[in-house]
Motif scaffolding. Sequence first.
Motif, PDB file in Angstrom:
ATOM      1  N   SER A 112       0.814  -1.209   0.000  1.00 55.69           N
ATOM      2  CA  SER A 112       0.000   0.000   0.000  1.00 55.69           C
ATOM      3  C   SER A 112       0.853   1.268   0.000  1.00 55.69           C
ATOM      4  O   SER A 112       1.825   1.374   0.746  1.00 55.69           O
ATOM      5  N   LEU A 113       0.467   2.199  -0.861  1.00 51.02           N
ATOM      6  CA  LEU A 113       1.023   3.558  -0.814  1.00 51.02           C
ATOM      7  C   LEU A 113      -0.036   4.382  -0.090  1.00 51.02           C
ATOM      8  O   LEU A 113      -1.143   4.546  -0.603  1.00 51.02           O
ATOM      9  N   SER A 114       0.289   4.899   1.094  1.00 52.52           N
ATOM     10  CA  SER A 114      -0.760   5.467   1.942  1.00 52.52           C
ATOM     11  C   SER A 114      -1.391   6.717   1.352  1.00 52.52           C
ATOM     12  O   SER A 114      -2.456   7.136   1.782  1.00 52.52           O
ATOM     13  N   GLY A 152      -2.409   6.888  -1.691  1.00 50.63           N
ATOM     14  CA  GLY A 152      -3.381   6.509  -2.718  1.00 50.63           C
ATOM     15  C   GLY A 152      -2.776   5.876  -3.929  1.00 50.63           C
ATOM     16  O   GLY A 152      -1.948   6.469  -4.612  1.00 50.63           O
ATOM     17  N   CYS A 153      -3.154   4.639  -4.158  1.00 53.23           N
ATOM     18  CA  CYS A 153      -2.746   3.956  -5.388  1.00 53.23           C
ATOM     19  C   CYS A 153      -3.827   2.944  -5.707  1.00 53.23           C
ATOM     20  O   CYS A 153      -4.930   3.297  -6.049  1.00 53.23           O
ATOM     21  N   CYS A 154      -3.493   1.668  -5.526  1.00 58.31           N
ATOM     22  CA  CYS A 154      -4.464   0.623  -5.831  1.00 58.31           C
ATOM     23  C   CYS A 154      -5.521   0.605  -4.716  1.00 58.31           C
ATOM     24  O   CYS A 154      -5.360   1.242  -3.699  1.00 58.31           O
ATOM     25  N   ALA A 195      11.399   4.937   2.996  1.00 64.38           N
ATOM     26  CA  ALA A 195      12.468   4.626   2.029  1.00 64.38           C
ATOM     27  C   ALA A 195      11.945   4.666   0.594  1.00 64.38           C
ATOM     28  O   ALA A 195      12.689   4.968  -0.337  1.00 64.38           O
ATOM     29  N   TYR A 196      10.662   4.395   0.438  1.00 58.64           N
ATOM     30  CA  TYR A 196      10.084   4.424  -0.920  1.00 58.64           C
ATOM     31  C   TYR A 196      10.200   5.827  -1.531  1.00 58.64           C
ATOM     32  O   TYR A 196      10.258   5.988  -2.745  1.00 58.64           O
ATOM     33  N   LEU A 197      10.237   6.852  -0.662  1.00 62.93           N
ATOM     34  CA  LEU A 197      10.256   8.225  -1.177  1.00 62.93           C
ATOM     35  C   LEU A 197      11.532   8.518  -1.961  1.00 62.93           C
ATOM     36  O   LEU A 197      11.554   9.379  -2.836  1.00 62.93           O
ATOM     37  N   MET A 226       4.457  12.102 -11.967  1.00 60.57           N
ATOM     38  CA  MET A 226       5.665  11.896 -11.174  1.00 60.57           C
ATOM     39  C   MET A 226       5.739  10.419 -10.774  1.00 60.57           C
ATOM     40  O   MET A 226       6.190  10.059  -9.701  1.00 60.57           O
ATOM     41  N   ASN A 227       5.270   9.578 -11.671  1.00 63.03           N
ATOM     42  CA  ASN A 227       5.207   8.139 -11.407  1.00 63.03           C
ATOM     43  C   ASN A 227       6.457   7.427 -11.911  1.00 63.03           C
ATOM     44  O   ASN A 227       6.668   7.321 -13.111  1.00 63.03           O
ATOM     45  N   PRO A 228       7.275   6.938 -10.989  1.00 62.45           N
ATOM     46  CA  PRO A 228       8.507   6.240 -11.395  1.00 62.45           C
ATOM     47  C   PRO A 228       8.237   4.741 -11.540  1.00 62.45           C
ATOM     48  O   PRO A 228       8.744   3.925 -10.762  1.00 62.45           O
ATOM     49  N   CYS A 229       7.439   4.357 -12.543  1.00 63.22           N
ATOM     50  CA  CYS A 229       6.855   3.004 -12.545  1.00 63.22           C
ATOM     51  C   CYS A 229       7.885   1.879 -12.521  1.00 63.22           C
ATOM     52  O   CYS A 229       7.699   0.893 -11.809  1.00 63.22           O
ATOM     53  N   VAL A 230       8.967   2.010 -13.290  1.00 63.10           N
ATOM     54  CA  VAL A 230       9.938   0.903 -13.325  1.00 63.10           C
ATOM     55  C   VAL A 230      10.609   0.769 -11.967  1.00 63.10           C
ATOM     56  O   VAL A 230      10.670  -0.326 -11.385  1.00 63.10           O
ATOM     57  N   CYS A 265       9.521   1.870  -9.131  1.00 59.98           N
ATOM     58  CA  CYS A 265       8.491   1.513  -8.149  1.00 59.98           C
ATOM     59  C   CYS A 265       8.301   0.004  -8.122  1.00 59.98           C
ATOM     60  O   CYS A 265       8.252  -0.623  -7.064  1.00 59.98           O
ATOM     61  N   ARG A 266       8.238  -0.596  -9.307  1.00 60.55           N
ATOM     62  CA  ARG A 266       8.040  -2.054  -9.354  1.00 60.55           C
ATOM     63  C   ARG A 266       9.263  -2.789  -8.822  1.00 60.55           C
ATOM     64  O   ARG A 266       9.131  -3.801  -8.129  1.00 60.55           O
ATOM     65  N   ILE A 267      10.432  -2.275  -9.140  1.00 60.25           N
ATOM     66  CA  ILE A 267      11.646  -2.924  -8.615  1.00 60.25           C
ATOM     67  C   ILE A 267      11.593  -2.916  -7.084  1.00 60.25           C
ATOM     68  O   ILE A 267      11.846  -3.926  -6.427  1.00 60.25           O
ATOM     69  N   GLY A 274      -6.290   3.974 -10.488  1.00 64.49           N
ATOM     70  CA  GLY A 274      -5.096   4.770 -10.608  1.00 64.49           C
ATOM     71  C   GLY A 274      -4.293   5.263  -9.434  1.00 64.49           C
ATOM     72  O   GLY A 274      -4.746   5.391  -8.324  1.00 64.49           O
ATOM     73  N   CYS A 275      -3.077   5.501  -9.758  1.00 65.60           N
ATOM     74  CA  CYS A 275      -2.065   5.930  -8.813  1.00 65.60           C
ATOM     75  C   CYS A 275      -2.029   7.459  -8.802  1.00 65.60           C
ATOM     76  O   CYS A 275      -1.999   8.092  -9.858  1.00 65.60           O
ATOM     77  N   GLN A 276      -2.015   8.022  -7.611  1.00 68.69           N
ATOM     78  CA  GLN A 276      -2.018   9.496  -7.492  1.00 68.69           C
ATOM     79  C   GLN A 276      -0.812  10.110  -8.193  1.00 68.69           C
ATOM     80  O   GLN A 276      -0.885  11.235  -8.670  1.00 68.69           O
ATOM     81  N   LEU A 277       0.305   9.381  -8.226  1.00 68.63           N
ATOM     82  CA  LEU A 277       1.512   9.955  -8.817  1.00 68.63           C
ATOM     83  C   LEU A 277       1.355  10.225 -10.317  1.00 68.63           C
ATOM     84  O   LEU A 277       2.104  11.000 -10.900  1.00 68.63           O
ATOM     85  N   THR A 278       0.362   9.576 -10.946  1.00 72.43           N
ATOM     86  CA  THR A 278       0.136   9.833 -12.372  1.00 72.43           C
ATOM     87  C   THR A 278      -0.784  11.039 -12.580  1.00 72.43           C
ATOM     88  O   THR A 278      -0.951  11.504 -13.695  1.00 72.43           O
ATOM     89  N   ASP A 279      -1.375  11.532 -11.495  1.00 74.42           N
ATOM     90  CA  ASP A 279      -2.301  12.656 -11.590  1.00 74.42           C
ATOM     91  C   ASP A 279      -1.512  13.974 -11.688  1.00 74.42           C
ATOM     92  O   ASP A 279      -0.633  14.248 -10.868  1.00 74.42           O
TER      93      ASP A 279
HETATM   94  S1  SF4 Z   1       1.369   3.603 -11.415  1.00 70.36           S
HETATM   95 FE1  SF4 Z   1       3.603   3.359 -11.418  1.00 70.36          FE
HETATM   96  S2  SF4 Z   1       4.304   4.586  -9.664  1.00 70.36           S
HETATM   97 FE2  SF4 Z   1       2.123   4.251  -9.370  1.00 70.36          FE
HETATM   98  S3  SF4 Z   1       1.986   2.414  -8.107  1.00 70.36           S
HETATM   99 FE3  SF4 Z   1       1.847   1.733 -10.240  1.00 70.36          FE
HETATM  100  S4  SF4 Z   1       3.941   1.242 -10.822  1.00 70.36           S
HETATM  101 FE4  SF4 Z   1       4.043   2.471  -8.945  1.00 70.36          FE
END
Ligand code: SF4
Length: 326
Positions: free
Chosen positions: A35-37, A39-41, A65-67, A81-85, A87-89, A192-197
């Motif tokens: 969980s990302l507190s 807001g994400c999934c 540490a995720y920050l 501001m979504n660092p998807c790769v 983030c998944r790592i 959606g993930c807030q970081l993509t907003d």
């Molecule tokens: S959209 Fe990207 S940054 Fe947001 S939770 Fe999913 S992988 Fe992580």
Amino acid sequence: MEKKCVALISGGLDSALAVKLMLDQGIAVQGLYLSLSWGCCDKQKAVAVAQRLGIPLMVLSVGDAYLDVIRKPKYGYGSGMNPCVDCRIYMFRLAKCYMEERGAGFVVTGEVLGQRPMSQKQRPLDIIEVESELEGLLLRPLSAQFLEPTLPELLGVVDRARLLGLSGRSRHDQFALAREWNISDYSTPAGGCQLTDEHFAEKAKDLFAHEERPTTKDMELLTLGRHVRLSPKTKVILGRNELENLLLEGHAQEGYTCLRPRFSGPSALVVGIWNEAMRDLAASLILQRTKEEKLPEDALEFFINGKTWAVSRDTLTPTTQEAVSI
Ligand code: SF4
């Protein structure tokens, strides 16, 4: 290898289908929701999906540490501001630790080749597998027929022939499988993930530009109120309704000062350096957002972290030119 895996559950359809494919092969599945507190999934959907599939679910929050992943992603940002790769790592490394702790043999995800431009093309899928130190142990059952066989497939723990060959952005096949397998109540991809907003990303950029060590609490605050920067080291968050006013008041702890007007106006949470100048600017902002008829005729009174402060309206700065809305 144990016939047991850890599956990352998002609450969406793809991870639910991946779990179903494992269960149908008699593989024990331990679900993991990260969980990302801020807001994400959808956690409630993740719990509902796990219940429907009959698997246990562990819910873990990512820590501060995720920050660092957001601050400086090795593989860059997506549209916001979504660092998807990265983030998944980060998340898959956590899944690996959990896999080892639970004595499971491999990790399963609902990723689909080509579904997301940033993180689900072949190259990022390979990078994520290597950098999360899950080489050969990361099974993506929905696209397995397009990917190199994983260790559980090579060892016969998983029957590769019963895995799928889905790819691309269309989710038509997934919806058909959901109907066939009676899977419902999953979250929509747009959840959606807030970081993509775009708007949230602007506030996050401001936070990282001004705060050397932001915390998950600072990130959570980005979901609340109207943000105004008063100085490089101070910003104010104004409630937009009564619920937000109450939530902001709840954040009045060390490093955060709350001004609550004793008249009907928004509460203001001051984050960062607090002094008389910042107090006056925050009070001016409250005044600007209060209807004239709601303002008292005599002194204005505010609760500041539980103590009362009274001030004459004339002594407050009439405009707040220093302040910048974020
Ligand atoms: S959209 Fe990207 S940054 Fe947001 S939770 Fe999913 S992988 Fe992580």
